[in-house]
Each structure stands twice: as C-alpha cells, then as structure tokens.
Design a protein around this motif. Structure first.
Motif, mmCIF file in Angstrom:
data_model
loop_
_atom_site.group_PDB
_atom_site.id
_atom_site.type_symbol
_atom_site.label_atom_id
_atom_site.label_comp_id
_atom_site.label_asym_id
_atom_site.label_seq_id
_atom_site.Cartn_x
_atom_site.Cartn_y
_atom_site.Cartn_z
ATOM 1 N N ARG A 157 162.920 66.900 -47.064
ATOM 2 C CA ARG A 157 161.821 67.499 -47.817
ATOM 3 C C ARG A 157 162.414 68.476 -48.831
ATOM 4 N N ARG B 35 158.922 64.289 -50.083
ATOM 5 C CA ARG B 35 159.359 63.853 -48.758
ATOM 6 C C ARG B 35 160.082 62.524 -48.925
ATOM 7 N N GLU C 120 152.166 64.533 -49.549
ATOM 8 C CA GLU C 120 151.853 63.678 -48.399
ATOM 9 C C GLU C 120 151.284 62.323 -48.817
#
Length: 156
Positions: A9, A77, A100
């Motif tokens: 991340r 990510r 996300e």
C-alpha cells in the motif's frame, strides 16, 4: 479460500506526477517493485535471509499495462497472484488498484529469477523458500487466470 495477496500500500506523491498531473509511468513500476519486495518477505527471502544465503530475485521480464489514470494523493494497493514457479523462477501477476476499487488501474506480469549473487548466476530456491512458494500455489490454486497474462504488444 483462494485469494490474491494484498502485498503493498502507498499514497501517490507530488514528485510522482508528470506534466499532465498523472502519475509518471516509471512510478507504476516502482510501486510494483515494492510489492515484489513484500512478496520476498512473505516467502522467506527477507533482508536477513538474503544476507545469509546471497540469494535474491532478479526481474527477468516485465509486462506492464496502464489501464486507468492515477493522480496525486491517491491511496494505492497492490495485489498479487503466483501464476507458476519451478526450481529457479516464479511467474507473478500484480494488479495496482486506486484506493479500494475492484478494477485495476494497472497490471504487471513478471518473470522473476532466483540468483545466487555470490556465484553471479541463477540457482535453485532454498528448501524453505520452495516450500513457501508451494504453499502459496496451493492457497491460490482456485483463482482464475488473469485475463491479461501472456499478452503481447501488437497493433490490432
């Protein structure tokens, strides 16, 4: 349950941006490189193990695809999937996601080679690393093959 590994991340930085306000292409590969470092930690090739054994991973080939724009101050990510491995190599697929989001902003398929730096040549993985790779392959056995793996650059 089979799943991709959450490996890395980061948040984009102002010095990563190009003249269009997008993340410069080289920084995508930098983020993927950090994800490979995280994978090395997971399979027993951390800094201490590399120092003891002299073994490390070299990137033999990389295929990077840019799929969506990434701008400043975006949380990122990287997820990974071990596609295949043998005594000396592993084939890895990485996907880079904005925050996300499920859809990847970029992907990278890599062929990594285990190298004995003291001998200056490829070498088999140590038994513990090979066992870690075998376990990861079993864990991810049910994952579908990423659709962009094995692609080549061509004009259609």
């Amino acid at each position: 349950m089979s799943k991709r590994l959450a490996l890395y991340r980061a948040t984009t930085r102002p010095d990563w941006l190009d003249y269009n306000g997008h993340v410069r292409d080289a920084y995508y590969l930098l983020v993927f490189s950090h994800a490979v470092d995280a994978l090395m930690e997971r399979i027993g090739m951390d800094a201490a193990a590399r120092e003891r054994s002299g073994h490390t991973l070299y990137t033999a080939e990389a295929h990077l695809r840019y799929l969506r724009e990434i701008r400043q101050q975006t949380a990122l990510r990287v997820d990974g999937q071990l596609l295949a491995h043998d005594a000396k190599r592993l084939r890895l697929h990485l996907s880079l996601h904005r925050d996300e989001e499920a859809d990847a902003a970029a992907s990278c398929e890599l062929m990594l080679l285990n190298v004995d730096g003291r001998q200056g040549r490829s070498a088999p993985f140590s038994t513990p690393v090979r066992q870690s790779l075998d376990a990861l392959a079993r864990q991810q056995a049910g994952l579908p093959w990423p659709e962009d793996c094995g692609r080549r650059i061509e004009m259609i």
